[in-house]
Design a protein around this motif. Sequence first.
Motif, PDB file in Angstrom:
ATOM      1  N   VAL A 230      53.631  65.861  80.225  1.00 42.89           N
ATOM      2  CA  VAL A 230      53.726  67.273  79.881  1.00 42.89           C
ATOM      3  C   VAL A 230      54.798  67.455  78.813  1.00 42.89           C
ATOM      4  N   THR A 231      54.457  68.191  77.762  1.00 46.34           N
ATOM      5  CA  THR A 231      55.382  68.448  76.669  1.00 46.34           C
ATOM      6  C   THR A 231      55.473  69.946  76.410  1.00 46.34           C
ATOM      7  N   HIS A 269      61.508  61.911  75.652  1.00 49.77           N
ATOM      8  CA  HIS A 269      60.432  62.079  74.684  1.00 49.77           C
ATOM      9  C   HIS A 269      59.162  61.351  75.120  1.00 49.77           C
ATOM     10  N   ILE A 270      58.065  61.808  74.563  1.00 54.88           N
ATOM     11  CA  ILE A 270      56.779  61.126  74.700  1.00 54.88           C
ATOM     12  C   ILE A 270      56.402  60.590  73.330  1.00 54.88           C
ATOM     13  N   GLN A 271      56.140  59.299  73.263  1.00 53.31           N
ATOM     14  CA  GLN A 271      55.759  58.706  71.977  1.00 53.31           C
ATOM     15  C   GLN A 271      54.262  58.465  71.944  1.00 53.31           C
ATOM     16  N   LYS A 345      60.328  67.277  82.084  1.00 52.23           N
ATOM     17  CA  LYS A 345      60.427  66.596  83.367  1.00 52.23           C
ATOM     18  C   LYS A 345      59.959  67.499  84.499  1.00 52.23           C
ATOM     19  N   GLU A 346      59.663  66.892  85.628  1.00 49.71           N
ATOM     20  CA  GLU A 346      59.065  67.621  86.746  1.00 49.71           C
ATOM     21  C   GLU A 346      59.949  68.767  87.220  1.00 49.71           C
ATOM     22  N   LYS A 347      61.259  68.566  87.275  1.00 49.69           N
ATOM     23  CA  LYS A 347      62.167  69.625  87.724  1.00 49.69           C
ATOM     24  C   LYS A 347      62.127  70.815  86.776  1.00 49.69           C
ATOM     25  N   GLU A 348      62.144  70.510  85.468  1.00 46.65           N
ATOM     26  CA  GLU A 348      62.095  71.581  84.481  1.00 46.65           C
ATOM     27  C   GLU A 348      60.751  72.307  84.544  1.00 46.65           C
TER      28      GLU A 348
END
Length: 356
Positions: A230-231, A269-271, A345-348
Motif C-alpha cells: 500500500v502506497t 519505500h516500495i521499489q 505501514k499497517e499502523k499508519e
Amino acid sequence: MLASSRGISLILAVAISVMVSAFLSLLQDSTPVLILVAFGLSFSASYLLINITLEFLVFREIGNIYSLLEKIQKKDLSEISDKSSKSSISPLRKINNVINSYAIARQKEIDALQKNAEFRREFIADISHELKTPIFATQGYIHTLLDGAIDDKQVRMKFLKRAAKSLDSLDNLVQDLLTLNQMESGVIKFVYTDFDLKEVIDEVIEELEHKASKRKVNISFKYDSDKSYVTHADRQKIYRVCQNLIFNAVKYNHDEGEVKISLKTQKNHIQVDIKDDGQGIPPEDLKRIFERFYRVEKSRNKKEGGTGLGLAIVKHILEGHKSKISVSSTVGKGSIFSFSLPLVKEKELEKNIEVD
C-alpha cells in the motif's frame, strides 16, 4: 610616469619631505644635518607607504576592473571566475566584486537563453515532424477518396479507417502535449490516496496482455504475497506511469521475449523494477530518453507507434511525487526501469482508516 603609482608617490613624498624640512627649519635648535636627515627619512617613508597603498589598493584594483570590463565588452565571460574574492580593505575591491557578480549573472542568463533557444528549435522541429505525419496521411486518404475512390465501397471503408487512425494518433499527441504542459505549469494537481500498488500493476498487465500475446511476449510479476504494498500517491497518475513503462517494455522487446516486473519493500519505500530483454538503449541515449519526442531509433517512430512523450510524462509524474525514474540498459540484452513510492505501514493505514 606621472600617471603611475611611482610617479604619484614620488611627487607626494617630495611634497611631504619639503613640508617636514620647512617645519624643522623654523625651530631654533635645528641644524642643516638634522633637516637633511629628516628630509631623507620622511621622503623614504612617505614614498614607500604611498607607493604600496596606491599600487595594491588602487591601481591594481583599477586594472582588474578594466580587465573585467574589457571581457564584458568582448562578451568573453567564459574565463570569469565565480569564486568569491578575499576580503580587502580596498574600496575598489567591492566595486570589482559587484562587477564580477554582475558578469557571472549575465553569463548564466546568456547560457540559459541559449539553452532555451536550442530547446525551442528542437521542440519546433520535433512537433512539426510529429504533426506532419498524421496530417499528411489523413490528407492523402481523404483526397484519394475525393478524387473518385469514394465510389468503391471497399476502398472507401479502408481509407476512412486509416484516416480515422491517423486522426486518433494526432489527438493522442495533442492530449499528451496538453498533459505535459499542465504538469510543468502546475495546473494539474495530484490527488493523494492510499491504494495497493500491486493491484494497479495487475490491472495494467491485464490491459496489455492482449498486445503482448500478439508477439508472444510473456509478462511475469514477482512479489511477496505476505507483504503489503500500500502506497500514498495519486492512483490514476501512477497507473499511467506503470502503463507507459510496461507498454514500452513490451513494445521494444523482441518476439517471444519476456518482461519481468518486481515489487520490493524497503524500510519506507516500495521499489518497482520493470525489466525487458529487448534491444536495449545505447549509453549516449540514456540521458536523453526522458526528453520530449526523443527516440532512440528515429526510423521506428511510426512503426512502433506512440507520441514520443510517454517517458517525459512519467518523469514529471514521479517528480511530482518527489521520486525519480532510473534506468540501466545494455545494448542487445535489455533495460531495467525503476522507481520507488512511499510505503504505508499497517499502523499508519489503520490510523488513516479510523480518521476516514
